[in-house]
Design an enzyme around this catalytic site. Structure first.
Site, PDB file in Angstrom:
ATOM      1  N   GLU A 182       1.390  -0.752   0.289  1.00 43.21           N
ATOM      2  CA  GLU A 182      -0.141  -0.404  -0.376  1.00 43.21           C
ATOM      3  C   GLU A 182       0.939   1.089   0.041  1.00 43.21           C
ATOM      4  O   GLU A 182       0.408   2.127  -0.944  1.00 43.21           O
ATOM      5  CB  GLU A 182      -0.877   0.327   1.366  1.00 43.21           C
ATOM      6  CG  GLU A 182      -1.934  -0.983   1.348  1.00 43.21           C
ATOM      7  CD  GLU A 182      -2.832  -0.750   0.060  1.00 43.21           C
ATOM      8  OE1 GLU A 182      -3.525   0.813  -0.483  1.00 43.21           O
ATOM      9  OE2 GLU A 182      -3.612  -1.738   0.194  1.00 43.21           O
TER      10      GLU A 182
ATOM     11  N   SER B 169     -50.830 -25.745  19.351  1.00 43.38           N
ATOM     12  CA  SER B 169     -50.509 -26.250  20.658  1.00 43.38           C
ATOM     13  C   SER B 169     -50.747 -25.465  21.986  1.00 43.38           C
ATOM     14  O   SER B 169     -49.806 -25.881  22.840  1.00 43.38           O
ATOM     15  CB  SER B 169     -49.989 -27.736  20.783  1.00 43.38           C
ATOM     16  OG  SER B 169     -51.088 -28.418  19.552  1.00 43.38           O
TER      17      SER B 169
END
Length: 439
Positions: A124, A390
């Site tokens: 970089e 249920s």
């Protein structure tokens, strides 16, 4: 006659000689004037260039000062504070999840292997240790390379400029933003050491897959802390920075490997490693986790965050939250759901599911809101609407027992209608006389 004639010749000679002398004089005068004119022109050009350069420097200094003053007035000449961190603990006190930076920078430069930061510097900003935040040589080289290639193939921004952009500025490419980036880069160099800038960069830069900072990237892609990264893994992560989507080792392993080899070659050229080290790194296997994998406990993190404002109105420092989640049950629930959906999902025309596990006191021991948090953040445990089925029976039967019903009480299971609504059993059959115990 002869004397007259001879006199005429002398007269002609006298007339000729001055004319020849006059022409020679003009040539000498002209030859002297040309260098004088050239020196005058060069002097004018030099003075003009000097004046233009002087006022150019003055203008740049004025612009630099104005931008510096503007940034200072807006309170931007300081490192932005990170948002307070939130740490979630499981029921046994182990770390369940963490958001933000709980202890400041996740990775300390002094704790990392040298090749982790050096990989980033090599690919970089190789002159990082020598420039003052802006690298004129690197910028000129990038401009020349882009000119030769006819397109933008190389950037001239330094690591310090990239950090300034990440910390303070938006991602647009306006000229004014670029000028602000330069000023902020110089400010960073004036107030922090190279190691401090590098540490800030490694902890704030985005590596893709939701990972910001080298520590998060190491855990996201390799399931290990940054201190344990191998040379090849460090080179791969350094290569990701150019374009996280294109060079992700999880989704594009071939591109990532090719980019990593370029990083290794740059490290050799910069003198950070030897050719033998680079070759050994290339020969070492390394695999990355799928980029779309995010642990299902992130659903729990979101659920807790939604309730947090009711418990703590505002907080300006990091906090610790204890939960009732059991790590082993949570892991089993996640694996079970993924396995069931992979095996039977297509057959049942089902692509998602959910799991919630409660103990006898109602404490949540595990929660999985879907198959993949990365692909869908919708928590189907807490937000999906579905028939209670249920699960509603305990409320109804408790009310019946409180009214005097016993296990032997008989009720008739038969069709019933309330207005336009007619409930049905799951199997769409009616059982007739049924005891409460059987029901």
């Amino acid at each position: 006659m002869g004397l007259f004639s001879s006199g005429k010749r002398k007269s002609r000679k006298q007339k000729v000689e001055p004319r020849l002398f006059s022409d020679n004089n003009r040539r000498q005068t002209s030859s002297r004037r040309k260098p004088a004119r050239r020196r005058s022109l060069l002097g004018w050009l030099f003075r003009t260039a000097f004046v233009l350069s002087f006022w150019g420097v003055v203008a740049l200094a004025g612009l630099f000062g104005y931008i510096w003053f503007t940034l200072n007035e807006n309170g931007q000449l300081k490192i932005p504070d990170r948002e307070p961190g939130v740490m979630l603990l499981a029921s046994d006190g182990t770390l369940l999840a963490e958001q933000g930076s709980f202890y400041g920078d996740d990775a300390r430069l002094s704790d990392l292997p040298d090749y982790v930061p050096n990989a980033v510097i090599a690919i970089e900003d190789r002159r990082f240790r020598s420039h003052f935040g802006v690298d004129p040589i690197g910028l000129a080289r990038a401009m020349y390379t882009n000119y030769r290639s006819g397109r933008l193939v190389q950037g001239g921004s330094t690591l310090t400029q990239q950090l300034a952009k990440n910390l303070f500025l938006s991602a647009d490419r306006a000229i004014w933003r670029k000028l602000q980036e330069v000023v902020l880069a110089v400010w960073l160099e004036a107030h922090f050491s190279k190691d401090e800038i590098l540490q800030l960069y490694l902890n704030r830069v985005y590596y893709g897959a939701g990972a910001t900072g080298i520590e998060k990237a190491a855990r996201t892609y390799y399931n290990k802390p940054a201190t344990e990264l191998s040379l090849m893994e460090a080179a791969t992560l350094a290569g990701v920075l150019k374009a996280p989507t294109n060079y992700s080792p999880a989704t594009h392993p071939d591109r990532a490997a090719e980019r990593a080899r370029l990083v290794l070659a740059s490290m050799v050229e910069a003198g950070f490693i030897t050719s033998a080290d680079a070759q050994q790194a290339k020969d070492s296997p390394q695999t990355a986790r799928p980029s779309d994998y995010v642990p299902a406990k992130q659903y729990i993190v979101d659920w807790v965050n939604e309730q947090l404002p009711d418990l703590i109105k505002t907080y300006d420092q990091s906090i610790v939250i204890e939960t009732t989640i059991d790590q082993s049950i949570q892991t089993s629930a996640e694996k079970s759901l993924r396995k069931r959906l992979n095996e039977d999902g297509a057959k049942l025309s089902v692509s998602q599911g959910a799991v919630v596990v409660l103990d006898g006191a109602g404490a949540v021991r595990a929660m999985v809101g879907g198959k993949s948090y990365k692909r869908s953040q919708f928590n189907r445990v807490t937000k999906a609407k579905r028939q209670p089925g249920s699960a509603f029976k305990p409320f109804l039967y408790v009310a019946a027992v409180e009214q005097g019903f016993t296990p032997d009480t008989v009720e008739v299971d038969e069709p019933v209608r309330y207005g336009n609504w007619q409930p049905e059993n799951y199997r769409q059959k009616y059982l007739g006389s049924v005891t409460l115990e059987k029901a």
